[in-house]
Design a protein around this motif. Structure first.
Motif, short mmCIF file in Angstrom:
data_model
loop_
_atom_site.label_atom_id
_atom_site.label_comp_id
_atom_site.label_asym_id
_atom_site.label_seq_id
_atom_site.Cartn_x
_atom_site.Cartn_y
_atom_site.Cartn_z
N VAL A 27 44.88 10.47 2.09
CA VAL A 27 45.20 9.42 3.05
C VAL A 27 46.40 9.84 3.90
O VAL A 27 47.24 10.63 3.48
N LEU A 28 46.44 9.27 5.10
CA LEU A 28 47.53 9.49 6.04
C LEU A 28 47.99 8.14 6.55
O LEU A 28 47.18 7.25 6.78
N VAL A 29 49.29 7.95 6.70
CA VAL A 29 49.81 6.78 7.41
C VAL A 29 50.52 7.27 8.67
O VAL A 29 51.25 8.27 8.64
N CYS A 30 50.26 6.59 9.78
CA CYS A 30 50.88 6.99 11.04
C CYS A 30 50.87 5.78 11.97
O CYS A 30 50.51 4.68 11.58
N ASP A 31 51.27 6.01 13.22
CA ASP A 31 51.32 4.95 14.22
C ASP A 31 50.27 5.19 15.30
O ASP A 31 49.70 6.28 15.39
N LEU A 32 50.06 4.20 16.15
CA LEU A 32 49.05 4.35 17.19
C LEU A 32 49.51 5.17 18.38
O LEU A 32 48.75 5.39 19.32
N ASP A 33 50.76 5.64 18.36
CA ASP A 33 51.18 6.61 19.37
C ASP A 33 51.24 8.02 18.79
O ASP A 33 51.82 8.92 19.40
N GLU A 34 50.63 8.20 17.62
CA GLU A 34 50.61 9.50 16.94
C GLU A 34 49.18 9.97 16.74
O GLU A 34 48.33 9.21 16.25
N VAL B 60 46.87 13.14 15.13
CA VAL B 60 46.84 14.34 14.28
C VAL B 60 45.98 15.40 14.97
O VAL B 60 44.80 15.18 15.24
N VAL B 61 46.59 16.55 15.27
CA VAL B 61 45.94 17.56 16.10
C VAL B 61 45.84 18.88 15.33
O VAL B 61 46.83 19.63 15.22
N PRO B 62 44.68 19.21 14.75
CA PRO B 62 44.51 20.53 14.12
C PRO B 62 44.41 21.62 15.19
O PRO B 62 43.92 21.39 16.29
N GLY C 208 52.28 25.79 13.40
CA GLY C 208 51.40 25.85 12.25
C GLY C 208 49.95 25.50 12.57
O GLY C 208 49.48 25.68 13.69
N GLU C 209 49.25 25.00 11.55
CA GLU C 209 47.82 24.71 11.68
C GLU C 209 47.53 23.29 12.16
O GLU C 209 46.47 23.02 12.72
N VAL C 210 48.46 22.37 11.91
CA VAL C 210 48.27 20.97 12.31
C VAL C 210 49.61 20.41 12.77
O VAL C 210 50.63 20.66 12.14
N LEU C 211 49.59 19.65 13.85
CA LEU C 211 50.76 18.92 14.31
C LEU C 211 50.39 17.45 14.49
O LEU C 211 49.21 17.10 14.62
N VAL C 212 51.41 16.62 14.50
CA VAL C 212 51.23 15.23 14.88
C VAL C 212 51.85 15.07 16.26
O VAL C 212 53.07 15.15 16.42
#
Length: 510
Positions: free
Chosen positions: A115-122, A124-126, A231-235
């Motif tokens: 699971v991931l928690v984040c905001d609607l201005d974030e 997740v970009v692999p 890296g491989e993934v950024l937010v």
């Protein structure tokens, strides 16, 4: 359904479409994402579309009481099975964001592997592929990994002053030179003890960063890392957007604070021009736009999309209304939000004015129904209605007499409220007599008061006759009159040689 994307003039299709396919192939890791939202109407579909494409099997949004249409869109997406929406008002002394995360962990996280928690201005970009593929590669290297720290890459306005049409990921490509120390966490659901805003407290296993290495945590700020890289993934954190959007956003209280706090307008200037251009997310714009259109088609296909609620009464008895456009036998659920705190979802299982109607009882709720917002689940329209006490008494009584002619106690009480003044009594008389089959003495009193108001002394005998015919009912009615202190009505009785005391006495003598 109108969004910034559809404002570009794209032709719309009203044809029903099948349900969206699941975002995760059968047998893949199930990954869920949780966010809290307030007034994100212009950005919601893009964010949902992005995370579906990124491989999230479940999208949970906690609605922190939106009033810009976000709530209606979320309720419609929830009804269509696209997202899971939870009504989540602010509670005094409790930060709504952390509280929502804990509720998610306790009630929903177990459905997912990660699971991931984040905001609607974030977002997740692999770098390549999906989030699931990123996690699988990490576990192949080290199965003891139970959490990944994904660094923030902060985006600014790029000099944009006004909100423009188009996707967030393509409008804003101006960002910080490198990822900052703040991270968001994707974590194994069976390894998490608690979720803070950015990091998880683990019960077992270990953290890895977006290179699958052990992160170095900051001594100064233990939730930050000191060696963040692409890296491989950024937010991607679209922090400010345009100046107009930032100005509007800062009017909302921050979700990570227990007390009401607002963003600093001056902070925007720090992010007007940043040194780097990054279009990794923008290159996905066409795919995201296509997914947004599919979501819009799902919303357009809802049978409830054209239904409009009509609120007839808001009082301590409840919220009563009908739905325009409802066909016979059509299922209908109605959302009633009371004072931006209590949300009730009810069905149209009553009959008002010969039409299916809804009733949301409001007695013993934690907030009084001073104002309500009502919408049909699946429709993007909502209406706001004030409490009956804030409307003209005559209009309220006329409506109740029309739509609920057998609600004799309510009709009588509203009639007495009008009878407090001479003007009100004039309006009551103009409405004409109401029918009181269950409590005929109510009708007799109102008939007698109307006659006395017009100067007809026969009204006195009408009232006394009711006391002799219905002694117990009139005795109770006299007590109600005394309690309500209905001014002008009592003056009329007194001028006719009557009072609540003599009326009770006349009833008792029978």
């Amino acid at each position: 359904m109108r969004s910034l994307i559809t404002r570009l003039g794209r032709p719309r299709s009203a044809r029903p479409v099948p349900s969206l396919p699941p975002p995760v192939p059968e047998g893949g890791l199930r990954i869920g994402v949780c966010a809290i939202a307030r007034n994100e109407r212009d950005y919601l579909l893009e964010w949902v579309a992005w995370h579906r494409l990124a491989g999230f099997a479940g999208i949970h949004v906690y609605d922190n009481v939106s009033d810009d249409g976000t709530s209606e869109v979320l309720a419609a997406l929830d009804a269509a099975g696209v997202v899971h929406r939870t009504h989540w008002p602010r509670r005094e002394g409790v930060p709504p964001q952390r509280h929502a995360y804990q509720h998610f962990l306790e009630n929903h996280a177990g459905r997912y592997d990660w699971v991931l928690v984040c905001d609607l201005d974030e977002f997740v970009v692999p770098r390549t592929g999906t989030v699931e593929e990123f996690i699988r590669r990490g576990l192949e290297r080290d199965p003891s990994i139970t959490a990944f720290a994904l660094p923030w890459l902060v985006f600014g306005s790029g000099g944009q002053e006004e909100q423009r049409a188009g996707l967030v990921v393509e409008r804003f490509t101006n960002c910080a030179e490198k990822p900052g120390p703040s991270v968001k966490t994707v974590v194994r659901s069976d390894a998490v003890l608690a979720m803070r805003t950015h990091v998880a407290d683990l019960m077992w296993g270990r953290y890895a960063d977006n290179r699958y290495e052990s992160p170095r945590w900051s001594d100064r700020m233990p939730i930050d890392v000191v060696d963040a890289v692409d890296g491989e993934v950024l937010v991607h954190h679209y922090f400010t957007k345009s100046r107009a959007e930032w100005t509007r956003r800062r009017q909302l209280p921050k979700a990570d604070r227990a007390a009401v706090a607002h963003r600093d307008l001056a902070m925007f200037e720090k992010y007007v021009q940043l040194p780097r251009q990054e279009d990794r997310a923008a290159r996905m714009a066409d795919a995201v736009r296509q997914e947004v259109r599919r979501l819009e088609q799902v919303l357009d296909a809802s049978p409830a999309r054209e239904l409009v609620p009509v609120v007839h009464s808001v009082s301590r008895d409840g919220v009563i209304g009908t739905v325009e456009g409802l066909r016979p036998g059509q299922d209908c659920r109605v959302r009633v939000v009371i004072g931006d705190v209590v949300e009730r979802v009810v069905t149209c299982d009553r009959l008002v004015d010969g039409r299916p109607a809804f009733l949301a009882a409001t007695k013993w709720q934690e907030v009084p129904p001073t104002e309500v917002r009502v919408s049909v689940v699946g429709s993007l329209r909502s209406v706001t209605a004030p409490n009956d006490s804030r409307r003209k008494r005559r209009d309220v009584l006329a409506t109740v007499r029309r739509v609920m002619p057998a609600a004799e106690e309510k009709i009588f009480t509203l009639s007495l409220e009008l009878a407090r003044t001479e003007q009100g009594m004039r309006q009551l008389a103009a409405l004409g007599p109401a029918t009181f089959d269950k409590y005929p003495w109510y009708g007799s009193l109102l008939e007698g008061l109307t006659a006395l108001h017009h100067g007809d002394p026969a009204g006195r005998e009408v009232v006394l006759a009711a006391a002799r015919t219905h002694p117990r009912g009139c005795r109770q009615m006299a007590e109600k009159l005394a309690e309500k202190e209905v001014g002008y009505a009592l003056d009329l009785l007194r001028d006719a040689g009557l009072s609540t005391t003599t009326l009770a006495a006349a009833a008792a003598s029978v």
